[in-house]
Design a protein around this motif. Structure first.
Motif, mmCIF file in Angstrom:
data_model
loop_
_atom_site.group_PDB
_atom_site.id
_atom_site.type_symbol
_atom_site.label_atom_id
_atom_site.label_comp_id
_atom_site.label_asym_id
_atom_site.label_seq_id
_atom_site.Cartn_x
_atom_site.Cartn_y
_atom_site.Cartn_z
ATOM 1 N N ASP A 312 0.860 -1.171 0.000
ATOM 2 C CA ASP A 312 0.000 0.000 0.000
ATOM 3 C C ASP A 312 0.904 1.231 0.000
ATOM 4 O O ASP A 312 1.729 1.413 0.902
ATOM 5 N N VAL A 313 0.762 2.067 -1.022
ATOM 6 C CA VAL A 313 1.693 3.172 -1.211
ATOM 7 C C VAL A 313 1.609 4.171 -0.064
ATOM 8 O O VAL A 313 2.631 4.719 0.373
ATOM 9 N N LEU A 314 0.417 4.405 0.473
ATOM 10 C CA LEU A 314 0.248 5.431 1.501
ATOM 11 C C LEU A 314 0.894 5.022 2.823
ATOM 12 O O LEU A 314 1.666 5.783 3.412
ATOM 13 N N THR A 315 0.590 3.818 3.312
ATOM 14 C CA THR A 315 1.056 3.406 4.639
ATOM 15 C C THR A 315 2.376 2.633 4.597
ATOM 16 O O THR A 315 2.972 2.394 5.647
ATOM 17 N N LYS A 316 2.821 2.222 3.413
ATOM 18 C CA LYS A 316 4.023 1.395 3.239
ATOM 19 C C LYS A 316 3.846 -0.024 3.777
ATOM 20 O O LYS A 316 4.802 -0.795 3.824
ATOM 21 N N LEU A 317 2.629 -0.370 4.200
ATOM 22 C CA LEU A 317 2.358 -1.732 4.653
ATOM 23 C C LEU A 317 2.020 -2.615 3.456
ATOM 24 O O LEU A 317 1.867 -2.139 2.329
ATOM 25 N N LYS A 318 1.887 -3.917 3.696
ATOM 26 C CA LYS A 318 1.421 -4.814 2.642
ATOM 27 C C LYS A 318 -0.021 -4.463 2.287
ATOM 28 O O LYS A 318 -0.746 -3.849 3.076
ATOM 29 N N ASN A 319 -0.426 -4.853 1.061
ATOM 30 C CA ASN A 319 -1.785 -4.547 0.626
ATOM 31 C C ASN A 319 -2.678 -5.792 0.659
ATOM 32 O O ASN A 319 -2.257 -6.869 1.071
ATOM 33 N N ARG A 320 -3.907 -5.614 0.217
ATOM 34 C CA ARG A 320 -4.874 -6.715 0.283
ATOM 35 C C ARG A 320 -4.457 -7.885 -0.603
ATOM 36 O O ARG A 320 -4.700 -9.051 -0.267
ATOM 37 N N SER A 321 -3.823 -7.581 -1.732
ATOM 38 C CA SER A 321 -3.378 -8.655 -2.621
ATOM 39 C C SER A 321 -2.376 -9.553 -1.904
ATOM 40 O O SER A 321 -2.465 -10.784 -1.958
ATOM 41 N N PHE A 322 -1.409 -8.946 -1.215
ATOM 42 C CA PHE A 322 -0.451 -9.744 -0.444
ATOM 43 C C PHE A 322 -1.167 -10.523 0.652
ATOM 44 O O PHE A 322 -0.856 -11.699 0.890
ATOM 45 N N TYR A 323 -2.100 -9.852 1.341
ATOM 46 C CA TYR A 323 -2.819 -10.486 2.448
ATOM 47 C C TYR A 323 -3.539 -11.752 1.976
ATOM 48 O O TYR A 323 -3.473 -12.807 2.629
ATOM 49 N N THR A 324 -4.193 -11.675 0.835
ATOM 50 C CA THR A 324 -4.901 -12.844 0.296
ATOM 51 C C THR A 324 -3.927 -13.975 -0.029
ATOM 52 O O THR A 324 -4.167 -15.142 0.293
ATOM 53 N N ASP A 325 -2.788 -13.608 -0.658
ATOM 54 C CA ASP A 325 -1.784 -14.627 -0.990
ATOM 55 C C ASP A 325 -1.183 -15.239 0.267
ATOM 56 O O ASP A 325 -0.880 -16.439 0.306
ATOM 57 N N GLU A 326 -0.988 -14.416 1.301
ATOM 58 C CA GLU A 326 -0.380 -14.916 2.532
ATOM 59 C C GLU A 326 -1.302 -15.909 3.232
ATOM 60 O O GLU A 326 -0.843 -16.923 3.786
ATOM 61 N N ILE A 327 -2.609 -15.638 3.212
ATOM 62 C CA ILE A 327 -3.554 -16.596 3.794
ATOM 63 C C ILE A 327 -3.467 -17.933 3.056
ATOM 64 O O ILE A 327 -3.406 -18.999 3.678
ATOM 65 N N ASP A 328 -3.441 -17.872 1.729
ATOM 66 C CA ASP A 328 -3.318 -19.109 0.943
ATOM 67 C C ASP A 328 -2.018 -19.837 1.281
ATOM 68 O O ASP A 328 -1.995 -21.074 1.400
ATOM 69 N N ARG A 329 -0.930 -19.086 1.454
ATOM 70 C CA ARG A 329 0.361 -19.715 1.756
ATOM 71 C C ARG A 329 0.325 -20.397 3.124
ATOM 72 O O ARG A 329 0.806 -21.531 3.275
ATOM 73 N N LEU A 330 -0.256 -19.729 4.105
ATOM 74 C CA LEU A 330 -0.326 -20.316 5.443
ATOM 75 C C LEU A 330 -1.191 -21.571 5.455
ATOM 76 O O LEU A 330 -0.884 -22.545 6.154
ATOM 77 N N LEU A 331 -2.257 -21.554 4.665
ATOM 78 C CA LEU A 331 -3.118 -22.730 4.587
ATOM 79 C C LEU A 331 -2.384 -23.898 3.922
ATOM 80 O O LEU A 331 -2.501 -25.050 4.349
ATOM 81 N N ARG A 332 -1.625 -23.584 2.869
ATOM 82 C CA ARG A 332 -0.862 -24.646 2.195
ATOM 83 C C ARG A 332 0.202 -25.233 3.112
ATOM 84 O O ARG A 332 0.436 -26.442 3.109
ATOM 85 N N LYS A 333 0.830 -24.382 3.911
ATOM 86 C CA LYS A 333 1.896 -24.835 4.807
ATOM 87 C C LYS A 333 1.346 -25.503 6.072
ATOM 88 O O LYS A 333 2.109 -26.074 6.839
ATOM 89 N N ARG A 334 0.019 -25.388 6.277
ATOM 90 C CA ARG A 334 -0.633 -25.980 7.456
ATOM 91 C C ARG A 334 0.007 -25.482 8.756
ATOM 92 O O ARG A 334 0.270 -26.254 9.688
ATOM 93 N N VAL A 335 0.257 -24.176 8.783
ATOM 94 C CA VAL A 335 0.850 -23.571 9.976
ATOM 95 C C VAL A 335 -0.184 -23.565 11.103
ATOM 96 O O VAL A 335 -1.369 -23.300 10.879
ATOM 97 N N LYS A 336 0.262 -23.825 12.320
ATOM 98 C CA LYS A 336 -0.617 -23.766 13.477
ATOM 99 C C LYS A 336 0.214 -23.497 14.729
ATOM 100 O O LYS A 336 1.370 -23.934 14.814
ATOM 101 N N PRO A 337 -0.341 -22.760 15.692
ATOM 102 C CA PRO A 337 -1.578 -21.973 15.537
ATOM 103 C C PRO A 337 -1.310 -20.724 14.699
ATOM 104 O O PRO A 337 -0.159 -20.392 14.435
ATOM 105 N N ILE A 338 -2.399 -20.043 14.335
ATOM 106 C CA ILE A 338 -2.288 -18.751 13.649
ATOM 107 C C ILE A 338 -3.208 -17.774 14.368
ATOM 108 O O ILE A 338 -4.417 -18.008 14.445
ATOM 109 N N SER A 339 -2.649 -16.724 14.890
ATOM 110 C CA SER A 339 -3.469 -15.674 15.498
ATOM 111 C C SER A 339 -3.657 -14.541 14.505
ATOM 112 O O SER A 339 -2.804 -14.297 13.650
ATOM 113 N N CYS A 340 -4.782 -13.885 14.619
ATOM 114 C CA CYS A 340 -5.074 -12.763 13.725
ATOM 115 C C CYS A 340 -5.615 -11.600 14.546
ATOM 116 O O CYS A 340 -6.337 -11.793 15.525
ATOM 117 N N ILE A 341 -5.242 -10.418 14.138
ATOM 118 C CA ILE A 341 -5.677 -9.194 14.813
ATOM 119 C C ILE A 341 -6.326 -8.301 13.767
ATOM 120 O O ILE A 341 -5.676 -7.881 12.801
#
Length: 466
Positions: A312-341
């Motif tokens: 995200d250009v304004l905040t310099k944080l990751k954007n929604r596109s990255f967020y969606t890909d990261e969720i898919d990656r965590l699901l594929r890797k079967r990471v546990k636990p996963i906390s979300c805020i």
């Protein structure tokens, strides 16, 4: 670099119409009727270009270039353009081609084109960034060398790319010895014996370089460059050289790949390398031509394109596109636990109403500063909406997530002391997925808790003003 910001949304609509009509193989469909390629070209709208583009095409203004695009893209450009269309049709978010354009005064340009479909703003494909690199000089050099060998020496001296003539004969001797020793899986052999790669690297004998090489590698003379080859061929070259050896082992006497070297000032250079054994020297590899084209600027532009695609250009944080890909990656890797805020910035509308969008943007940037400091890899934080943020904490339980929340509140307090005006305030919801398959539910729970806290914030705010 020549950069074009374009709108392909009408092309997306056209593709959907063709799919509904039963088109499956776009390459065949376009080849059957040349007007279909032109229809695709007509569906693409150029939004803006940078000044380097105007200089490359000899245009006085963006308006002049747009009005004369028919002079830039001609019939011999269609093959490369069709290749780009097929890549988009197949669902690739990025595309590339080598093609031909023309300047406004009729000069031919050989171009290397790369494009990236940025996250949609309003419609699919309404933001596409296209990067063009003028490779005319390199292509002209290749054509001349192939057309008339008599000009090779003059071309070598004057070529606008770095050219090296090298002797690989001792490398061939070493590879032949390994083959006679019964080695058949050479790649595994290199993995087990990295010292063999170093030994082969030390056996390269440079016979000559052209003037452009001296300039490119910051050398005052051939003697200085050849005397300091160890400074040029550092660790960055190891992996690519191992791949060169593997190709030579399998008889590939013409190769091209991206490599990394350093100039004599220690600066890292990204190069496109072409290696070819001279005709007549296939049996001993005693004459090898290496052509190096500096693509450092292109690699930086590609890195910026990749950054735009995930940040995200304004905040310099990751954007929604990255967020969606990261969720898919965590699901594929079967990471546990996963906390979300789940976080929602409070009072952004009030800030915009009071001080305009600049005030609201300032709040968002400050929130970005806080969240960037509160979260370290492998955790990630993304801006997923206007005032909405989400933190993913792989391998962190609910207690750990609460510690991150405490850090956020602490950092917001420090931030509010430093900045005047409206203080940072955020509504937060937290949840933990004990199993990776529970992540969707945890995200929903975190959102619900955040919205409950948001309603409480508004209720307290209204009570304070009544």
């Amino acid at each position: 670099m020549s950069l074009w910001f374009e709108d392909y949304s009408a092309l997306h609509v056209l593709f959907e119409q063709w799919r509904q009509a039963g088109v499956q193989d776009l390459a065949v469909w376009l080849a059957e009727d040349a007007s279909r390629v032109k229809a695709c070209a007509a569906a693409m709208r150029v939004v803006r270009v940078n000044r380097q583009t105007l200089a490359m095409y000899g245009a006085q203004s963006t308006e002049e270039l747009m009005a004369r695009l028919g002079d830039v893209v001609r019939d011999d450009s269609m093959a490369g353009f069709a290749s780009e269309l097929v890549q988009l049709w197949q669902g690739h978010g990025a595309f590339h081609s080598v093609s031909v354009n023309y300047t406004l005064d009729g000069r031919r340009l050989d171009i290397s084109l790369k494009g990236l479909v940025l996250p949609d703003r309003e419609r699919p494909w309404d933001q596409v960034l296209v990067m063009l690199e003028d490779v005319t000089e390199l292509q002209d050099a290749r054509r001349l060398a192939q057309a008339n060998e008599r000009f090779a020496r003059e071309l070598f001296g004057q070529a606008p790319v770095s050219l090296w003539v090298e002797d690989f004969s001792q490398i061939k001797v070493l590879l032949d010895e390994v083959r006679v020793g019964g080695i058949t899986d050479f790649r595994t052999f290199l993995d087990v014996h990295p010292e063999f790669v170093r030994r082969c690297q030390a056996e390269i004998r440079v016979l000559d370089v052209n003037d452009h090489t001296l300039q490119q590698f910051s050398a005052s003379s051939r003697a200085e460059l050849l005397g300091r080859l160890a400074d040029v061929f550092q660790d960055e070259m190891y992996e690519s050289f191992a791949e060169q050896l593997n190709d030579l082992w399998h008889g590939r006497l013409f190769q091209q790949r991206e490599v990394r070297n350093r100039n004599l000032d220690g600066e890292l250079l990204y190069m496109h390398m072409q290696l070819s054994v001279f005709p007549g020297h296939e049996n001993d590899w005693s004459m090898v031509l290496v052509a190096l084209t500096d693509i450092t600027a292109r690699k930086k532009a590609e890195a910026y394109l990749e950054y735009l695609g995930q940040h995200d250009v304004l905040t310099k944080l990751k954007n929604r596109s990255f967020y969606t890909d990261e969720i898919d990656r965590l699901l594929r890797k079967r990471v546990k636990p996963i906390s979300c805020i789940s976080l929602d910035l409070n009072d952004l509308k009030e800030s915009n109403d009071a001080g305009g969008h600049a005030a609201g943007d300032s709040l968002l940037r400050r929130m970005g500063e806080v969240l960037a400091k509160a979260v370290d890899p492998p955790a990630s934080v993304a801006r997923i909406g206007g005032d909405e943020f989400m933190i993913l904490l792989p391998g962190v339980d609910l207690q750990g997530a609460q510690a991150v929340v405490d850090d956020i509140h602490r950092l917001m307090a420090l931030n509010n002391q430093f900045y005047g005006g409206l203080p940072l305030s955020v509504s937060i919801g937290t949840a933990t997925a004990e199993q990776s398959g529970d992540l969707a539910k945890a995200l929903h729970v975190a959102d619900l808790e955040m919205y409950r806290n948001k309603r409480l914030h508004h209720a307290h705010r209204q009570a304070g003003t009544s």
